[in-house]
Design an enzyme around this catalytic site. Structure first.
Site, PDB file in Angstrom:
ATOM      1  N   GLY A  40       0.325   9.003   2.260  1.00 17.35           N
ATOM      2  CA  GLY A  40       1.059  10.238   2.486  1.00 17.35           C
ATOM      3  C   GLY A  40       2.361  10.045   3.220  1.00 17.35           C
ATOM      4  O   GLY A  40       3.307  10.820   3.041  1.00 17.35           O
ATOM      5  N   PHE A  41       2.475   9.039   4.071  1.00 19.37           N
ATOM      6  CA  PHE A  41       3.705   8.817   4.814  1.00 19.37           C
ATOM      7  C   PHE A  41       4.731   8.033   4.004  1.00 19.37           C
ATOM      8  O   PHE A  41       5.899   7.995   4.346  1.00 19.37           O
ATOM      9  CB  PHE A  41       3.427   8.045   6.108  1.00 19.37           C
ATOM     10  CG  PHE A  41       2.588   8.804   7.086  1.00 19.37           C
ATOM     11  CD1 PHE A  41       2.457  10.176   6.988  1.00 19.37           C
ATOM     12  CD2 PHE A  41       1.918   8.146   8.091  1.00 19.37           C
ATOM     13  CE1 PHE A  41       1.693  10.887   7.885  1.00 19.37           C
ATOM     14  CE2 PHE A  41       1.146   8.844   8.998  1.00 19.37           C
ATOM     15  CZ  PHE A  41       1.023  10.217   8.893  1.00 19.37           C
ATOM     16  N   GLY A  42       4.289   7.366   2.950  1.00 19.59           N
ATOM     17  CA  GLY A  42       5.189   6.555   2.163  1.00 19.59           C
ATOM     18  C   GLY A  42       4.634   5.156   1.950  1.00 19.59           C
ATOM     19  O   GLY A  42       3.543   4.818   2.413  1.00 19.59           O
ATOM     20  N   PRO A  43       5.367   4.299   1.242  1.00 21.84           N
ATOM     21  CA  PRO A  43       4.864   2.960   0.917  1.00 21.84           C
ATOM     22  C   PRO A  43       5.044   1.966   2.064  1.00 21.84           C
ATOM     23  O   PRO A  43       5.867   2.155   2.956  1.00 21.84           O
ATOM     24  CB  PRO A  43       5.734   2.558  -0.277  1.00 21.84           C
ATOM     25  CG  PRO A  43       7.018   3.284  -0.052  1.00 21.84           C
ATOM     26  CD  PRO A  43       6.654   4.590   0.598  1.00 21.84           C
ATOM     27  N   VAL A  44       4.263   0.897   1.985  1.00 14.15           N
ATOM     28  CA  VAL A  44       4.395  -0.234   2.907  1.00 14.15           C
ATOM     29  C   VAL A  44       4.712  -1.467   2.071  1.00 14.15           C
ATOM     30  O   VAL A  44       4.023  -1.764   1.092  1.00 14.15           O
ATOM     31  CB  VAL A  44       3.107  -0.458   3.718  1.00 14.15           C
ATOM     32  CG1 VAL A  44       3.262  -1.679   4.615  1.00 14.15           C
ATOM     33  CG2 VAL A  44       2.779   0.770   4.543  1.00 14.15           C
TER      34      VAL A  44
ATOM     35  N   ASP B 117      -6.921   8.240  15.969  1.00 17.55           N
ATOM     36  CA  ASP B 117      -7.186   7.961  14.548  1.00 17.55           C
ATOM     37  C   ASP B 117      -7.772   6.564  14.397  1.00 17.55           C
ATOM     38  O   ASP B 117      -7.345   5.787  13.553  1.00 17.55           O
ATOM     39  CB  ASP B 117      -5.904   8.096  13.729  1.00 17.55           C
ATOM     40  CG  ASP B 117      -6.195   8.210  12.226  1.00 17.55           C
ATOM     41  OD1 ASP B 117      -7.321   8.621  11.875  1.00 17.55           O
ATOM     42  OD2 ASP B 117      -5.313   7.883  11.424  1.00 17.55           O
TER      43      ASP B 117
ATOM     44  N   GLY C  84       0.839  -1.181   0.000  1.00 17.36           N
ATOM     45  CA  GLY C  84       0.000   0.000   0.000  1.00 17.36           C
ATOM     46  C   GLY C  84       0.875   1.232   0.000  1.00 17.36           C
ATOM     47  O   GLY C  84       2.083   1.165   0.226  1.00 17.36           O
TER      48      GLY C  84
END
Length: 790
Positions: free
Chosen positions: A482-486, A597, A479
């Site tokens: 905004g924080f980056g890929p996993v 969250d 996935g």
């Protein structure tokens, strides 16, 4: 002779213990399984059974009967049939007043408690003989077992019209170490049966202990015996109101009744304040205490010489004299130079008595960690004579004192430093955890010592993670947000992991990365995702998690086909699991944690579809006595935020409760909260649920895919509790402990929800939200919310 020495943490040397172990430490139990009451009200009818997943409750909800684990056994397969007092919704089971299985634990959660058609009550196990509580000589025509609000569980024979004919059996006739109002102490002249309390062996072991509380009908007095020897007496009851050796401050709380006739002689007490239910506890050391009041008797202070406070005298060894007493010490004793250990049925009180009566014994301690068994030391093998070498011991004492002072100062300095760390927005924490605060980054070789770095987290090398993800191949991306890929990674051990890689261009992501690394490393719970470690290489920052094969809740819940795999049983299990995780965060973790969250994409599912709360980048932690805070940086996900947080920046554990209410509505309906927005109609899921509830049409909210598998009343109860969770007022929302209690106690009446005004007209608050979710990805189960600052 063996000359090795043993370091004893606690050695009892001529010491008379007068310690009181808090009762709460002993009475910490948990239900043996998820509880959903399937028994009928407060009674068992012939053919009814109780097992590890249900229980019965007295009419006014004061007591419950069922199978429970002791907390110290929570990792084992042992449980006990017991009657528990229901104190309040946040701590529903905090005191156990009767054990049907005695000190015999039930194994494998396989037991059933049943009342058969012949009037026999018994505990049946898969492995082992049944434990029969009562078997009538002649089967009654009609019988029922009922749990009363007094805490008494009775089996009664009924007339044909349903009224009670007689009591066949009652739990009050089989007391343990707790005396409740109107419970008898005395003797039946017809049957010879005695009613008395017996202490536990230790605070943790329910085996019969050394002390007993009895009623002496000849002297009209209460007595405490230790192994048959009278240690304490109350003195005669005077005027039906006062005992000579019990403080008037204590006796003023009760009314005392003595019954004496040709059939029986007994004593009982009742509370003058009828709204109060007192419990008298006889402790393993011989204390008699009202758990809601004061000490009643201190038999543990009786040494056989003094007569203070009702203490009695008895024959003493020739080597012991008045004024002799035991003294608590810590030190070294010669290994092997002690008498053979006694069996595990002995508690510390037994060890003290045995040592006292053995003239060669000068020290004793418990043999096992649960405070059972004994070890004894004799005078010949004690440390060098103190009188001959006083100067040595004085020097040692001074050295120890100085060492302790230095340690104390170090601890104070550490605590002060920790306070500064917390108040300084965790800046020192960030430096301590591998210099995450520097923009230049840290080389992994500078910090990798033994493969771990604080809080049991493993520090992975960059080469290690690159190899696990095939050099961060696009094929391994689970996935991206905004924080980056996993990425999915496969370690050389064969373990699959999820690698959350921080985007180099995301300044806000660095903050969340630090927050998550520092916070989640302190948390351990089966319903929280497990952080395995991290990787820092130059400007690279990565978090490594356990891999969730079933990805996230939203992956199943909001997909037309995959949602069919979530029947109602699985959904309710997810509902309960999330509650358990939040209760841990809000109440039982070392620091109070507010997630901020909570949403379906942040609930991961393991191979058995058990839920795990994830993504703590926006979470806040507080001390347990801090309830919430105010912030000018509002983060979270649009549609899940509580009104006081979105409008004023105020957040607390009740903010998570609001989000959970929204999430539970989504689980029930199978629809996203924002799926109800239309061009001319801004009603969201909360408003839609409220409208159906007002029309008594809540059943229409249920996801059609679970209509065949769901328990309608249970689903409607979930909707009802959800509406309580999304109350506009944070004060009026339940805690997560309340939520669990309301969902698992179906006979509990629920308060009526109020109209959630925040469910309509979201546009009114949109401009007050500084950060909002643009898009979320959760293909692995590690969701990443794309946050845009405004």
């Amino acid at each position: 002779m063996d000359t090795n020495v043993v370091r004893l943490k606690f050695v009892f040397l001529l010491f008379f213990p007068c310690l009181w172990t808090p009762h709460a430490a002993k009475w910490v139990y948990v239900p043996s399984a998820r509880i959903s009451s399937t028994a009928s009200g407060d009674s068992l009818n012939p053919g009814d059974t109780l097992n590890s997943s249900n229980y019965i409750v007295s009419a006014k909800r004061r007591f419950a009967l069922g199978f429970f684990h002791r907390r110290i056994d929570s990792t084992t397969n042992k449980s006990y049939l017991a009657i528990a007092e229901i104190a309040d919704q946040s701590r529903p089971f905090n005191l156990f007043v009767w054990f049907g299985s005695g000190s015999n634990a039930i194994l494998n959660n396989s037991a059933m408690f049943t009342l058969d058609g012949k009037g026999t009550m018994k505990i049946v196990q898969e492995d082992g003989d049944p434990t029969v509580l009562y078997s009538p000589p002649k089967p009654p025509k009609s019988a029922v077992a009922t749990l009363l609000d007094s805490g008494n569980f009775i089996l009664k024979e009924l007339h044909l019209n349903g009224t009670m004919k007689r009591v066949l059996w009652q739990s009050f006739d089989y007391p343990s170490d707790i005396l409740l109002p109107r419970m008898k102490l005395g003797v039946s002249r017809k049957t010879g049966k005695t009613w008395s309390l017996t202490s536990w062996s230790t605070e943790l072991i329910p085996d019969p202990g050394p002390f007993s509380l009895e009623w002496n009908p000849k002297g009209y007095q209460l007595i405490i015996r230790r192994r048959g020897e009278v240690y304490w007496s109350s003195g005669a009851l005077m005027g039906g109101k006062v005992f000579k050796n019990i403080s008037p401050n204590v006796t003023s709380m009760y009314d005392f009744v003595i019954v004496s006739n040709e059939d029986e002689e007994y004593f009982y007490f009742s509370n003058r304040n009828q709204s109060l239910v007192s419990e008298w506890l006889l402790s393993p050391m011989g204390q008699l205490k009202d758990l809601k009041g004061e000490d009643i008797a201190r038999a543990d202070n009786c040494d056989g010489y003094n007569t203070n406070g009702g203490c009695q005298t008895w024959k003493q060894p020739m080597c012991r004299h008045q004024g002799d007493k035991f003294d608590l010490r810590s030190g070294y004793l010669v290994a092997g130079d002690f008498s053979p250990p006694y069996n595990s049925s002995h508690g510390i009180s037994d060890c003290r008595a045995i040592c006292w009566n053995n003239c060669s014994c000068v020290a004793f301690t418990s043999l096992f960690d649960n405070n059972t068994g004994c070890q004894f030391w004799t005078r010949n093998y004690l440390l060098p004579n103190v009188g001959k070498k006083n100067w040595i011991w004085i020097g040692i004492s001074i050295a120890i004192a100085v060492t302790l002072l230095i340690i104390l100062l170090c601890i104070l300095c550490y605590l002060q430093r920790r306070k500064v760390v917390i108040e300084g927005n965790n800046e020192a924490d960030e430096n301590e955890l591998i210099d995450l605060g520097t923009s230049e980054g840290s080389n992994i070789n500078d910090i990798l010592i033994d493969g771990k770095k604080g809080h049991d987290l493993r520090v992975f090398s960059y080469a290690h993670i690159a190899a696990a993800t095939h050099n961060f191949s696009l094929e391994y991306i689970l996935g991206e947000g905004g924080f980056g890929p996993v990425y999915m990674g496969n370690l050389p051990t064969g373990q699959n992991v999820a690698v959350k890689r921080l985007s180099k261009n995301s300044r806000q992501g660095i903050h969340e990365f630090k927050n998550e690394l520092i916070l989640i490393s302190k948390l351990q719970h089966m319903n929280l995702v497990k952080l395995l470690g991290c990787c820092i290489h130059e400007e690279e920052r990565m978090l490594i998690y356990e891999y969730m094969p079933n990805k996230s809740l939203d992956y199943f819940l909001f997909d037309q086909n995959r949602s069919k795999l979530l029947d109602w049983k699985k959904r309710f299990n997810i509902i309960e699991g999330i509650i358990q995780g939040l209760i841990y965060l809000h109440k039982y973790s070392r620091l109070r944690v507010i997630h901020r969250d909570l949403k379906a994409s942040n609930i991961l599912l393991d191979e058995s579809m058990n839920p795990k709360i994830s993504d703590f980048g926006m979470a806040k932690m507080f001390k347990q006595n801090e309830l919430g805070a105010n912030t000018n940086r509002i983060v979270g996900t649009y549609g899940y935020m509580s009104p006081e947080y979105a409008m004023e920046g105020l957040f607390s554990i009740k903010s998570d409760v609001y989000s959970y209410g929204v999430l539970m509505l989504e689980i029930v309906s199978g629809r996203r909260n924002n799926s109800f927005y239309h061009t001319n109609h801004v009603l969201n899921l909360i408003g839609y649920a409220w409208d159906l509830w007002q029309k008594d049409e809540g059943i229409q909210l249920i996801d059609p895919k679970i209509s065949d598998s769901c328990v309608k009343n249970q689903v409607l109860r979930c909707i009802h509790v959800s509406l309580l969770c999304v109350d506009d007022s944070a004060t009026d929302r339940p805690t997560m402990s309340d939520v669990l209690f309301m969902l698992t106690n179906e006979s509990l009446p629920l308060p009526l929800p109020k109209k959630p005004t925040f469910s309509i007209g979201r546009k009114a608050i949109k401009e007050n939200i500084f950060d909002k979710e643009s898009e979320a990805y959760s293909l692995n189960g590690l969701s990443i919310s794309e946050m845009q600052a405004r």
